[in-house]
Design a protein around this motif. Structure first.
Motif, PDB file in Angstrom:
ATOM      1  N   PRO A 265       0.808  -1.227   0.000  1.00  0.00           N
ATOM      2  CA  PRO A 265       0.000   0.000   0.000  1.00  0.00           C
ATOM      3  C   PRO A 265       0.841   1.277   0.000  1.00  0.00           C
ATOM      4  CG  PRO A 265      -0.878  -1.587   1.566  1.00  0.00           C
ATOM      5  CD  PRO A 265       0.433  -2.134   1.094  1.00  0.00           C
ATOM      6  N   PHE A 266       2.003   1.227   0.685  1.00  0.00           N
ATOM      7  CA  PHE A 266       2.837   2.428   0.735  1.00  0.00           C
ATOM      8  C   PHE A 266       3.322   2.804  -0.663  1.00  0.00           C
ATOM      9  CE2 PHE A 266       7.072   4.373   0.949  1.00  0.00           C
ATOM     10  CZ  PHE A 266       6.794   5.495   1.705  1.00  0.00           C
ATOM     11  N   PHE A 267       3.867   1.835  -1.387  1.00  0.00           N
ATOM     12  CA  PHE A 267       4.388   2.153  -2.714  1.00  0.00           C
ATOM     13  C   PHE A 267       3.270   2.376  -3.727  1.00  0.00           C
ATOM     14  CE2 PHE A 267       8.173   0.156  -0.778  1.00  0.00           C
ATOM     15  CZ  PHE A 267       9.072   1.177  -1.011  1.00  0.00           C
ATOM     16  N   ASP A 268       2.093   1.813  -3.472  1.00  0.00           N
ATOM     17  CA  ASP A 268       0.932   2.163  -4.297  1.00  0.00           C
ATOM     18  C   ASP A 268       0.592   3.639  -4.116  1.00  0.00           C
ATOM     19  OD1 ASP A 268       0.668  -0.382  -5.305  1.00  0.00           O
ATOM     20  OD2 ASP A 268      -0.876  -0.999  -3.861  1.00  0.00           O
ATOM     21  N   MET A 269       0.719   4.129  -2.889  1.00  0.00           N
ATOM     22  CA  MET A 269       0.478   5.539  -2.615  1.00  0.00           C
ATOM     23  C   MET A 269       1.508   6.411  -3.323  1.00  0.00           C
ATOM     24  SD  MET A 269       0.221   7.498   1.069  1.00  0.00           S
ATOM     25  CE  MET A 269       1.784   6.820   1.612  1.00  0.00           C
ATOM     26  N   ILE A 270       2.774   5.971  -3.311  1.00  0.00           N
ATOM     27  CA  ILE A 270       3.824   6.724  -4.012  1.00  0.00           C
ATOM     28  C   ILE A 270       3.492   6.813  -5.497  1.00  0.00           C
ATOM     29  CG2 ILE A 270       6.263   6.775  -4.650  1.00  0.00           C
ATOM     30  CD1 ILE A 270       5.823   7.351  -1.722  1.00  0.00           C
ATOM     31  N   ARG A 271       3.094   5.680  -6.090  1.00  0.00           N
ATOM     32  CA  ARG A 271       2.752   5.674  -7.512  1.00  0.00           C
ATOM     33  C   ARG A 271       1.547   6.567  -7.797  1.00  0.00           C
ATOM     34  NH1 ARG A 271       4.503   0.200  -7.224  1.00  0.00           N
ATOM     35  NH2 ARG A 271       2.429  -0.498  -6.583  1.00  0.00           N
ATOM     36  N   ALA A 272       0.586   6.587  -6.871  1.00  0.00           N
ATOM     37  CA  ALA A 272      -0.592   7.430  -7.060  1.00  0.00           C
ATOM     38  C   ALA A 272      -0.224   8.908  -7.045  1.00  0.00           C
ATOM     39  CB  ALA A 272      -1.629   7.128  -5.977  1.00  0.00           C
ATOM     40  N   VAL A 273       0.674   9.285  -6.130  1.00  0.00           N
ATOM     41  CA  VAL A 273       1.114  10.680  -6.067  1.00  0.00           C
ATOM     42  C   VAL A 273       1.850  11.061  -7.341  1.00  0.00           C
ATOM     43  CG1 VAL A 273       2.642  12.304  -4.870  1.00  0.00           C
ATOM     44  CG2 VAL A 273       1.223  10.720  -3.548  1.00  0.00           C
ATOM     45  N   LEU A 274       2.758  10.203  -7.785  1.00  0.00           N
ATOM     46  CA  LEU A 274       3.496  10.483  -9.015  1.00  0.00           C
ATOM     47  C   LEU A 274       2.555  10.534 -10.207  1.00  0.00           C
ATOM     48  CD1 LEU A 274       6.669   8.261  -8.455  1.00  0.00           C
ATOM     49  CD2 LEU A 274       6.576  10.759  -8.482  1.00  0.00           C
ATOM     50  N   GLY A 275       1.568   9.619 -10.235  1.00  0.00           N
ATOM     51  CA  GLY A 275       0.593   9.638 -11.322  1.00  0.00           C
ATOM     52  C   GLY A 275      -0.196  10.937 -11.343  1.00  0.00           C
ATOM     53  N   GLY A 276      -0.533  11.455 -10.146  1.00  0.00           N
ATOM     54  CA  GLY A 276      -1.235  12.734 -10.072  1.00  0.00           C
ATOM     55  C   GLY A 276      -0.390  13.892 -10.577  1.00  0.00           C
ATOM     56  N   LEU A 277       0.922  13.713 -10.526  1.00  0.00           N
ATOM     57  CA  LEU A 277       1.849  14.732 -11.036  1.00  0.00           C
ATOM     58  C   LEU A 277       2.227  14.483 -12.491  1.00  0.00           C
ATOM     59  CD1 LEU A 277       4.179  15.021  -7.906  1.00  0.00           C
ATOM     60  CD2 LEU A 277       2.542  16.734  -8.712  1.00  0.00           C
ATOM     61  N   GLY A 278       1.595  13.488 -13.099  1.00  0.00           N
ATOM     62  CA  GLY A 278       1.812  13.233 -14.528  1.00  0.00           C
ATOM     63  C   GLY A 278       2.949  12.300 -14.853  1.00  0.00           C
ATOM     64  N   VAL A 279       3.532  11.661 -13.838  1.00  0.00           N
ATOM     65  CA  VAL A 279       4.679  10.775 -14.045  1.00  0.00           C
ATOM     66  C   VAL A 279       4.176   9.335 -14.078  1.00  0.00           C
ATOM     67  CG1 VAL A 279       6.934  10.027 -13.205  1.00  0.00           C
ATOM     68  CG2 VAL A 279       6.174  12.391 -12.843  1.00  0.00           C
ATOM     69  N   GLY A 280       4.465   8.630 -15.186  1.00  0.00           N
ATOM     70  CA  GLY A 280       4.007   7.265 -15.342  1.00  0.00           C
ATOM     71  C   GLY A 280       4.962   6.245 -14.751  1.00  0.00           C
ATOM     72  N   ASP A 281       4.426   5.044 -14.500  1.00  0.00           N
ATOM     73  CA  ASP A 281       5.251   3.965 -13.950  1.00  0.00           C
ATOM     74  C   ASP A 281       6.411   3.613 -14.875  1.00  0.00           C
ATOM     75  OD1 ASP A 281       3.615   3.820 -11.759  1.00  0.00           O
ATOM     76  OD2 ASP A 281       2.507   2.049 -12.432  1.00  0.00           O
ATOM     77  N   ALA A 282       6.155   3.621 -16.190  1.00  0.00           N
ATOM     78  CA  ALA A 282       7.190   3.236 -17.152  1.00  0.00           C
ATOM     79  C   ALA A 282       8.372   4.197 -17.095  1.00  0.00           C
ATOM     80  CB  ALA A 282       6.608   3.196 -18.560  1.00  0.00           C
ATOM     81  N   GLU A 283       8.086   5.482 -16.922  1.00  0.00           N
ATOM     82  CA  GLU A 283       9.162   6.474 -16.874  1.00  0.00           C
ATOM     83  C   GLU A 283       9.999   6.311 -15.604  1.00  0.00           C
ATOM     84  OE1 GLU A 283       6.902  10.086 -19.257  1.00  0.00           O
ATOM     85  OE2 GLU A 283       6.149   9.344 -17.333  1.00  0.00           O
ATOM     86  N   VAL A 284       9.326   6.034 -14.497  1.00  0.00           N
ATOM     87  CA  VAL A 284      10.055   5.800 -13.248  1.00  0.00           C
ATOM     88  C   VAL A 284      10.899   4.531 -13.367  1.00  0.00           C
ATOM     89  CG1 VAL A 284       9.837   5.280 -10.791  1.00  0.00           C
ATOM     90  CG2 VAL A 284       8.344   6.984 -11.847  1.00  0.00           C
ATOM     91  N   TYR A 285      10.293   3.484 -13.935  1.00  0.00           N
ATOM     92  CA  TYR A 285      11.006   2.211 -14.075  1.00  0.00           C
ATOM     93  C   TYR A 285      12.251   2.383 -14.949  1.00  0.00           C
ATOM     94  CZ  TYR A 285      12.135  -2.506 -15.601  1.00  0.00           C
ATOM     95  OH  TYR A 285      12.802  -3.667 -15.889  1.00  0.00           O
ATOM     96  N   CYS A 286      12.099   3.070 -16.078  1.00  0.00           N
ATOM     97  CA  CYS A 286      13.251   3.256 -16.968  1.00  0.00           C
ATOM     98  C   CYS A 286      14.306   4.147 -16.314  1.00  0.00           C
ATOM     99  CB  CYS A 286      12.802   3.859 -18.296  1.00  0.00           C
ATOM    100  SG  CYS A 286      11.949   2.682 -19.379  1.00  0.00           S
ATOM    101  N   GLY A 287      13.877   5.115 -15.505  1.00  0.00           N
ATOM    102  CA  GLY A 287      14.837   5.941 -14.796  1.00  0.00           C
ATOM    103  C   GLY A 287      15.655   5.126 -13.811  1.00  0.00           C
ATOM    104  N   ARG A 288      14.972   4.240 -13.065  1.00  0.00           N
ATOM    105  CA  ARG A 288      15.685   3.359 -12.136  1.00  0.00           C
ATOM    106  C   ARG A 288      16.584   2.391 -12.899  1.00  0.00           C
ATOM    107  NH1 ARG A 288      11.630   1.033  -9.578  1.00  0.00           N
ATOM    108  NH2 ARG A 288      11.673   2.145  -7.587  1.00  0.00           N
ATOM    109  N   ASP A 289      16.094   1.903 -14.029  1.00  0.00           N
ATOM    110  CA  ASP A 289      16.860   0.957 -14.835  1.00  0.00           C
ATOM    111  C   ASP A 289      18.137   1.604 -15.366  1.00  0.00           C
ATOM    112  OD1 ASP A 289      16.838  -1.751 -16.243  1.00  0.00           O
ATOM    113  OD2 ASP A 289      17.017  -0.404 -17.958  1.00  0.00           O
TER     114      ASP A 289
END
Length: 272
Positions: free
Chosen positions: A228-252
């Motif tokens: 739930p914690f990281f789901d909340m992080i993803r929700a906040v980032l999604g609200g700011l227009g940042v997608g999961d794929a962009e975060v994943y590729c940045g970490r990669d």
């Protein structure tokens, strides 16, 4: 014998060459990511994100110290906290080394600590709460700046590598802000509410303060809490227009010592 607090000198407010050097690394590596100048985009992203993360940690601690200065603790200047020099922190290991190690190992925005504020020099509960809140609010501001191209819809012309790096850096800032605001002893969130607690409750909680952050990270490894914690992080980032794929590729990309995901590599090639 009582000593009057030392007055701030001009040198106490001068920005440290150490911080300027870290900021320079951020600027140069950011330019390398943007232009594709570096032969290894992953290494450039690593340098950019790591140095920008250290800059944010310095600003976090500076915000605590600056707010304390205006609240009445004139000693923060003599301690070097206003120079943005990370080597001046009370716990340089906790403030810089551990957050960077957690970033490299797990891509987690570990809250840093700490500057030593002489709280007895400051009167007023609101001032004490604001001093504690100033640090994580800096992470919030940093996250807003990092995600500005996303929520403003201004991504045209922004290279994919730079976009991915900003997304990952935003993840770190959002994580650090939320973790820091948790009302757990040892974290800034508890510092916000502590002045409003009774003396008896504060005395009962005080022995647990050194273990608060450790307890939080142990709980995050439990799926019932971490999920739930990281789901909340993803929700906040999604609200700011940042997608999961962009975060994943940045970490990669950040983990340049590992093989790059083919999908992320393809997106980088297309953007060139």
């Amino acid at each position: 014998m009582a000593f009057a607090p030392s007055r701030s000198r001009r040198g106490d407010h001068r920005i440290s060459p150490v911080f300027l050097g870290i900021a320079a690394v951020t600027a140069v590596s950011g330019w390398a990511v943007w232009t594709g100048f570096a032969q290894s985009p992953g290494l450039a992203v690593f340098l950019f994100v790591t140095s920008a993360w250290i800059v944010s940690l310095c600003l976090h601690e500076y915000a605590h110290a600056r707010t304390a200065l205006h609240g009445g603790d004139l000693t923060v200047g003599a301690k070097g906290y206003l120079t943005l020099n990370p080597l001046k922190y009370t716990h340089a290991v906790l403030s810089i080394l551990l957050p960077v190690l957690f970033l490299i190992m797990g891509g987690i925005g570990l809250p840093g600590g700490a500057v030593f504020i002489e709280r007895h020099r400051i009167s007023g509960r609101w001032k004490h709460s604001l001093i504690s809140a100033a640090g994580p609010l800096t992470n919030v501001l940093f996250a807003v700046v990092c995600t500005a191209p996303f929520w403003l819809g201004a991504l045209d012309g922004v290279p994919a590598g730079f976009r991915f790096a900003l997304a990952f850096l935003a993840l770190l800032q959002v994580t650090a802000a939320i973790l820091n605001f948790l009302p757990v002893p040892g974290l800034d969130g508890y510092g916000v509410i502590e002045p409003w607690l009774s003396y008896r409750i504060r005395r009962q909680i005080e022995p647990f303060a050194p273990y608060g952050l450790l307890a939080v990270f142990v709980l995050l490894f439990a799926p019932e809490v971490g999920g739930p914690f990281f789901d909340m992080i993803r929700a906040v980032l999604g609200g700011l227009g940042v997608g999961d794929a962009e975060v994943y590729c940045g970490r990669d990309l950040y983990r340049f010592w590992q093989e790059t995901n083919p999908n992320c590599a393809e997106l980088l090639e297309v953007s060139r």
